[in-house]
Design a protein around this motif. Structure first.
Motif, PDB file in Angstrom:
ATOM      1  N   PRO A   1       1.116  -1.471  -0.053  1.00 11.29           N
ATOM      2  CA  PRO A   1      -0.086   0.102   0.054  1.00 11.29           C
ATOM      3  C   PRO A   1       0.637   1.309  -0.109  1.00 11.29           C
ATOM      4  N   ASN A   2       1.070   0.964   0.423  1.00  9.41           N
ATOM      5  CA  ASN A   2       2.787   1.984   0.555  1.00  9.41           C
ATOM      6  C   ASN A   2       3.781   2.782  -0.778  1.00  9.41           C
ATOM      7  N   LEU A   3       4.221   1.397  -1.705  1.00 14.12           N
ATOM      8  CA  LEU A   3       4.291   1.706  -2.721  1.00 14.12           C
ATOM      9  C   LEU A   3       3.244   2.472  -3.599  1.00 14.12           C
ATOM     10  N   ALA A   4       2.172   1.731  -3.190  1.00 15.80           N
ATOM     11  CA  ALA A   4       1.192   2.011  -4.127  1.00 15.80           C
ATOM     12  C   ALA A   4       0.919   3.913  -3.922  1.00 15.80           C
ATOM     13  N   GLN A   5       0.600   4.514  -2.723  1.00 15.66           N
ATOM     14  CA  GLN A   5       0.384   5.383  -2.696  1.00 15.66           C
ATOM     15  C   GLN A   5       1.144   6.494  -2.928  1.00 15.66           C
ATOM     16  N   LYS A   6       2.843   5.515  -2.750  1.00 11.63           N
ATOM     17  CA  LYS A   6       3.996   6.680  -3.956  1.00 11.63           C
ATOM     18  C   LYS A   6       3.642   7.063  -5.138  1.00 11.63           C
ATOM     19  N   LEU A   7       3.046   5.740  -5.407  1.00 10.10           N
ATOM     20  CA  LEU A   7       3.194   6.127  -7.262  1.00 10.10           C
ATOM     21  C   LEU A   7       1.758   7.207  -7.470  1.00 10.10           C
ATOM     22  N   LEU A   8       0.420   6.946  -6.189  1.00 10.54           N
ATOM     23  CA  LEU A   8      -0.217   7.992  -6.516  1.00 10.54           C
ATOM     24  C   LEU A   8       0.041   9.550  -6.689  1.00 10.54           C
TER      25      LEU A   8
ATOM     26  N   GLN B   1      -4.962   6.654 -18.025  1.00  6.06           N
ATOM     27  CA  GLN B   1      -5.859   7.006 -16.885  1.00  6.06           C
ATOM     28  C   GLN B   1      -6.713   5.836 -16.397  1.00  6.06           C
ATOM     29  N   MET B   2      -6.246   4.395 -16.611  1.00  2.00           N
ATOM     30  CA  MET B   2      -6.243   3.869 -15.483  1.00  2.00           C
ATOM     31  C   MET B   2      -5.799   3.344 -14.750  1.00  2.00           C
ATOM     32  N   THR B   3      -4.354   4.402 -14.489  1.00  2.00           N
ATOM     33  CA  THR B   3      -3.553   3.782 -13.758  1.00  2.00           C
ATOM     34  C   THR B   3      -3.539   4.159 -12.485  1.00  2.00           C
ATOM     35  N   LYS B   4      -4.233   5.182 -11.624  1.00  2.00           N
ATOM     36  CA  LYS B   4      -5.231   5.583 -10.437  1.00  2.00           C
ATOM     37  C   LYS B   4      -6.121   4.900 -10.382  1.00  2.00           C
ATOM     38  N   LYS B   5      -7.202   3.966 -11.143  1.00  2.00           N
ATOM     39  CA  LYS B   5      -7.699   3.326 -10.495  1.00  2.00           C
ATOM     40  C   LYS B   5      -7.215   1.817  -9.937  1.00  2.00           C
ATOM     41  N   PHE B   6      -6.157   1.940 -10.960  1.00  2.00           N
ATOM     42  CA  PHE B   6      -5.160   0.531 -10.704  1.00  2.00           C
ATOM     43  C   PHE B   6      -4.620   0.389  -9.289  1.00  2.00           C
ATOM     44  N   LEU B   7      -3.648   2.242  -9.086  1.00  2.93           N
ATOM     45  CA  LEU B   7      -3.410   1.640  -7.471  1.00  2.93           C
ATOM     46  C   LEU B   7      -4.148   1.636  -6.896  1.00  2.93           C
ATOM     47  N   GLN B   8      -5.023   2.312  -6.576  1.00  3.19           N
ATOM     48  CA  GLN B   8      -6.199   3.162  -5.968  1.00  3.19           C
ATOM     49  C   GLN B   8      -6.832   1.843  -4.792  1.00  3.19           C
ATOM     50  N   GLN B   9      -6.615   0.352  -5.550  1.00  6.93           N
ATOM     51  CA  GLN B   9      -6.704  -0.922  -4.776  1.00  6.93           C
ATOM     52  C   GLN B   9      -5.841  -1.487  -3.704  1.00  6.93           C
ATOM     53  N   PHE B  10      -4.366  -0.967  -4.382  1.00  5.47           N
ATOM     54  CA  PHE B  10      -3.209  -1.517  -3.310  1.00  5.47           C
ATOM     55  C   PHE B  10      -3.860  -0.985  -2.401  1.00  5.47           C
ATOM     56  N   VAL B  11      -4.433   0.642  -1.834  1.00  4.87           N
ATOM     57  CA  VAL B  11      -4.040   1.796  -1.040  1.00  4.87           C
ATOM     58  C   VAL B  11      -6.085   1.134   0.389  1.00  4.87           C
ATOM     59  N   ASP B  12      -6.355   0.659  -0.826  1.00  4.80           N
ATOM     60  CA  ASP B  12      -8.201   0.862   0.356  1.00  4.80           C
ATOM     61  C   ASP B  12      -7.474   0.069   1.410  1.00  4.80           C
ATOM     62  N   ARG B  13      -8.663   1.230   2.365  1.00  2.00           N
ATOM     63  CA  ARG B  13      -8.857   0.665   4.107  1.00  2.00           C
ATOM     64  C   ARG B  13      -9.256  -0.807   3.872  1.00  2.00           C
ATOM     65  N   ASP B  14     -10.082  -1.376   3.130  1.00  2.00           N
ATOM     66  CA  ASP B  14      -9.949  -3.255   3.288  1.00  2.00           C
ATOM     67  C   ASP B  14      -9.510  -4.184   1.841  1.00  2.00           C
ATOM     68  N   SER B  15      -8.327  -3.216   1.534  1.00  2.00           N
ATOM     69  CA  SER B  15      -7.706  -4.185   0.262  1.00  2.00           C
ATOM     70  C   SER B  15      -6.789  -5.273   0.938  1.00  2.00           C
ATOM     71  N   PHE B  16      -7.211  -6.067  -0.042  1.00  2.00           N
ATOM     72  CA  PHE B  16      -6.752  -7.715   0.432  1.00  2.00           C
ATOM     73  C   PHE B  16      -5.042  -7.409   0.383  1.00  2.00           C
ATOM     74  N   TYR B  17      -4.713  -6.583   0.245  1.00  2.00           N
ATOM     75  CA  TYR B  17      -3.388  -6.245   0.156  1.00  2.00           C
ATOM     76  C   TYR B  17      -2.228  -5.248   0.831  1.00  2.00           C
ATOM     77  N   ARG B  18      -3.232  -5.038   2.073  1.00  2.00           N
ATOM     78  CA  ARG B  18      -2.221  -4.308   2.994  1.00  2.00           C
ATOM     79  C   ARG B  18      -1.820  -5.101   3.765  1.00  2.00           C
ATOM     80  N   ASP B  19      -1.632  -6.054   4.353  1.00  2.00           N
ATOM     81  CA  ASP B  19      -0.427  -6.465   4.709  1.00  2.00           C
ATOM     82  C   ASP B  19       1.006  -7.579   3.914  1.00  2.00           C
ATOM     83  N   HIS B  20       0.822  -6.497   2.522  1.00  2.00           N
ATOM     84  CA  HIS B  20       1.429  -8.038   1.144  1.00  2.00           C
ATOM     85  C   HIS B  20       2.782  -6.859   1.745  1.00  2.00           C
TER      86      HIS B  20
END
Ligand code: ATP
Length: 845
Positions: free
Chosen positions: A676-683, A754-773
């Motif tokens: 999530p940290n990585l995705a947030q930085k990319l965002l 234009q899709m990148t933002k949406k794609f990255l958001q899935q890793f950042v969301d609170r209930d994301s499956f990848y929260r502890d990845h």
């Protein structure tokens, strides 16, 4: 050699200066602890002291020196010796600076990661060098074939126009002939412009600035696609075929580059194609080399000049070169020239079929000069004069052309209207030509009659080209011969030897003015157009005028070989070379092209002298035309040597350090990064490169590599490699299997912008499956990413970045901790002027 600036009269007196040496090659001296007065006063006192101290510099005047000081030191700068052209072609506006910033850079070297090494191991089976030669041959052949088809189509469109016009003229239907001729040209010209404006704007113009910018390291979108190639081809064929005063060489260079990119990569997004051959070449370095080969092959096929093509690419277009590449590109050029020559020799003209294998040069853009004249030492005088004229007119051409292009760029016009002014060109040219040919009572003819040369009966044995037979039986109109026939034919006539009176002053002057402005106008249009051959015509016109002046002044000493050098045809050739050089400033390439075009080695030395003089004069006045176009189109370009000028002074970059220009703070990533940290930085950040940090034995985070945004997106797309944490970084021995193929990395992320933002958001969301990845970047980061210490010379950092084609250069301190980052944008001239100018005002260095 050093010289005295100021004598240390009184160390105690705070109004005097202690240090007194200026090294001539540094032009810089730092004076410490000497002044306490206000800035203005100090500057004045330093200046007057320096002047009165007897500076032996070439420019000891006050304005040649300036000083900067802080509390305890004082720096004086003397004027540098490099010069800037008198007319600065372009100053970036704020908006243009933004445009420059919006371009992305491209990688020259592949990322040296574990997966890349893994990929290389697999590719070792084939003999890469043999494959490379084969690919070079393939590119040369395809470009040669393309050049042949292009010429044939241009020829056919042009022939159809003139044969039909001739029929109308023979029937006495002058008005119908004029209308047909104009309508035919307009239709093709509108088509040529519409294809570009409405379908593929990236195919407009010659394409030379875009390809040059790309080979310098800037990503210019859509310039290497099949659609661009098609649009360029159609536009170029129609525009030249209908008679616009432009040539096919610029577009051939761009088309050659597209062929180089397409064949070597074997992939096409437009055609949804990916061939299973030459996969080894699918890396940035090989791609760029093959594009360079395509460029050189384009010039070779267009001019029939393999050495000229090689030199043109080396001098003007390519920023990275090696000996091996020279050999391979030379081979590519030979194949390109042979192919186009071989095929053209089979289709000698519209009506006639030639001999296959004859290698007849009649279908080249130009031709072989027959009856070459012997040169004489006196010939160098007019050659130098032609060089001066070439430099002056070349600079004027550059300035006027840029002004025209800027005006059409600055005025917002609906797309449809953009085509209209451009379409007037061929009809105008034709109108003028028709006017000259058909209306014998008009002022041109009367002018020519006054000159007693209005219509010449062709002397027996006079060599003149087929175009002339179109008009009056056995007679020709001089101006029509220049404007009505194709550029190639006009050049053949202008270069003719022993034809002193073939053209008179009137037609030559009128032709020169018309050509000069028409070519400027055409070069500013949207159509796919090159100006190399039209430039040769302009030079040939004033060259011939000077030749005629010399003949008239000194007379023709027929039969006396000592005076045979006074041949207007020979001066036309020298004039062509001088104008080409005055505009493009490519001395060796132009000389070679002129020699290969005309086969007239006897005039080599006069051509060389004219070329060099034109380059000097031109450089004194303006930037080279193609570089000015790069500035105008706001394509980031880094010269091999930095040239930063502040307050008309050359700034010595050796006096600055990498830390002076670096951007900070730097957005970095950890070797094992929380997803999530990585995705947030990319965002949050738009940067394309991120230094990777690992923990040192002492517990500090130190620089260990670099990874690009595109690579990170590919990694995130392959979700299997994301593992629940905590994760320990992999050891080298664990890296035997590539988790993701290098091909996938090269292809880039599937997600569109234009899709990148949406794609990255899935890793950042609170209930994301990848929260502890977590993701371990060891296998993917560039392990050979360059870093320099903070105190590293700015000049050398610049050289490192440009010579190695780096995209990011990390700046570290003594402990290898990241302090800043430098990209190509930080080294752009205007950016360095702003940053270094600020530093010079605030502190000494
Ligand atoms: P590229 O031009 O290759 O696409 P980029 O997008 O990574 O590079 P630029 O757009 O060239 O970067 O840089 C814009 C500014 O951001 C420059 O001043 C550059 O030094 C700075 N910059 C680049 N990467 C980083 C980073 N990771 N952290 C902080 N600043 C950066």
């Amino acid at each position: 050699m050093s010289f005295s600036v100021l004598h240390d009269n009184d160390q105690q007196n705070e109004n005097n200066i202690a240090v007194s040496q200026i090294e001539e090659d540094t032009d810089h001296v730092t004076l410490r602890n000497q002044f306490n007065r206000d800035d203005g006063l100090r500057r004045r006192s330093v200046r007057s002291s320096l002047s009165s101290g007897g500076v032996k510099s070439a420019s000891p005047a006050d304005d040649s020196l300036f000083a900067v000081q802080d509390d305890d030191s004082f720096s004086v700068f003397a004027k540098g010796r490099d010069y800037e052209p008198i007319f600065i072609t372009h100053q970036y506006t704020e908006q243009e600076k933004e445009t420059l910033g919006s371009y992305e850079s491209c990688d020259y070297l592949p990322s040296h990661s574990h997966i890349y090494k893994h990929w290389i191991k697999r590719q070792m089976i084939s003999n890469i060098e043999t494959d490379r030669w084969v690919m070079m041959g393939l590119i040369g052949f395809t470009v040669g074939l393309l050049g042949f088809v292009l010429h044939q189509l241009i020829e056919r469109i042009s022939s159809l126009k003139w044969s039909t016009t001739k029929k109308f003229l023979d029937d006495g239907q002058v008005a119908v002939a004029w209308m047909f001729c104009s309508a035919y040209s307009m239709a093709f010209a509108i088509f040529a412009a519409v294809v570009i404006v409405f379908w593929r704007p990236s195919a407009g113009g010659s394409g030379l600035p875009e390809v040059t910018g790309f080979l310098n390291g800037t990503q210019v979108k859509k310039i290497f696609s099949v659609k661009t190639l098609t649009a360029k081809f159609l536009s170029c064929v129609s525009a030249i075929g209908c008679g616009m005063p432009i040539g096919p060489e610029g577009p051939m260079i761009h088309m050659g580059a597209i062929v180089g990119a397409g064949l070597s990569q074997g992939t096409s997004v437009t055609l949804n194609l990916k061939l299973p051959f030459f996969e080894r070449f699918r890396n940035p370095e090989d791609r760029r080399n093959f594009i360079s080969a395509g460029v050189a092959a384009g010039v070779s096929a267009a001019f029939g000049a393999p050495v000229g093509g090689l030199l043109f690419c080396m001098e003007e277009v390519s920023s990275f070169w090696s000996n091996t590449l020279s050999w391979q590109i030379f081979f590519c050029c030979i194949i390109a020239t042979s192919t186009s020559d071989l095929f053209n020799s089979s289709f000698e003209s519209f009506e006639r079929v030639g001999t296959f294998g004859g290698f007849r040069t009649s279908r080249y853009i130009l031709f072989n000069v027959y009856d070459a004249v012997d040169i004489n030492i006196l010939m160098f005088i007019p050659s130098v004069i032609l060089g001066v004229i070439g430099g002056l007119l070349g600079s004027l051409f550059t300035i006027l052309n840029l002004k025209l292009v800027m005006s059409s760029f600055s005025v917002f016009l609906p797309m449809a209207f953009k085509c209209i002014p451009y379409t007037c060109i061929p009809s105008d040219t034709n109108s003028i030509s028709d006017f000259c040919v058909n209306d014998t009572a008009n002022k041109y003819d009367s002018h020519l009659r006054e000159a007693e040369e209005s219509f010449h009966t062709c002397e027996e044995g006079t060599q003149y080209t087929e175009g002339t037979t179109l008009f009056n039986n056995g007679t020709y109109n001089e101006l029509a011969l220049l404007l009505f026939s194709s550029k190639d034919e006009a050049m053949k006539n202008l270069y003719l030897r022993n034809s002193h009176r073939m053209f008179n002053y009137g037609p030559l002057f009128v032709g020169l003015i018309i050509y000069f402005f028409m070519v400027i106008w055409s070069a500013g249009t949207s159509v796919a157009a090159g100006i190399l051959v039209p430039m040769l015509v302009i030079g040939a016109l004033y060259g011939r005028i000077l030749g005629l002046v010399i003949v008239d002044m000194f007379g023709i000493h027929l039969g006396e070989s000592y005076w045979s050098w006074m041949d207007p045809g020979a001066f036309a050739l020298i004039g062509s070379a001088s104008f080409f050089s005055g505009v493009a400033r490519l001395a060796p390439a132009i000389t070679s092209i002129m020699m290969e075009l005309t086969n007239d080695l006897k005039v080599l030395l006069p051509v060389m002298s004219a070329v060099v003089v034109a380059k000097w004069v031109g450089d004194y006045l303006t930037h080279p035309f193609f570089h000015a176009l790069l500035e105008l189109k706001c394509i980031p370009f880094l010269n091999q040597q930095p040239n930063v000028r502040i307050k008309k002074q050359n700034v010595k970059l050796e006096l600055f350090t990498a830390s002076d220009i670096m951007a900070f703070p730097v957005v970095t990533l950890n070797l094992v990064e929380h997803v999530p940290n990585l995705a947030q930085k990319l965002l949050d950040h738009t940067h394309n490169g991120f230094p990777v940090l690992k923990e040192s034995p002492s517990g500090d985070l130190v620089f260990c590599g670099l990874i690009t945004r595109s690579e990170l997106l590919v990694i995130l797309e392959n979700k299997d490699v994301l593992k629940p944490g905590p994760l320990e970084p992999l050891e080298d021995r664990d890296l035997d299997i590539a988790p993701i193929g290098y091909d996938a990395m090269l292809r880039g992320p599937v997600e569109r912008e234009q899709m990148t933002k949406k794609f990255l958001q899935q890793f950042v969301d609170r209930d994301s499956f990848y929260r502890d990845h977590y993701i371990d970047l060891t296998a993917y980061m560039n392990q050979s990413a360059m870093s320099v210490p903070c105190r590293f010379s700015l000049h050398r950092a610049y050289t490192l970045l440009t010579a190695l084609g780096l995209r990011h250069l990390t700046v570290v301190d003594e402990c290898n901790q990241v302090k800043g980052i430098i990209t190509r944008k930080d080294l752009m001239g205007f950016h360095m002027v702003e940053t270094l100018g600020h530093i010079m005002q605030t502190r000494p260095y």
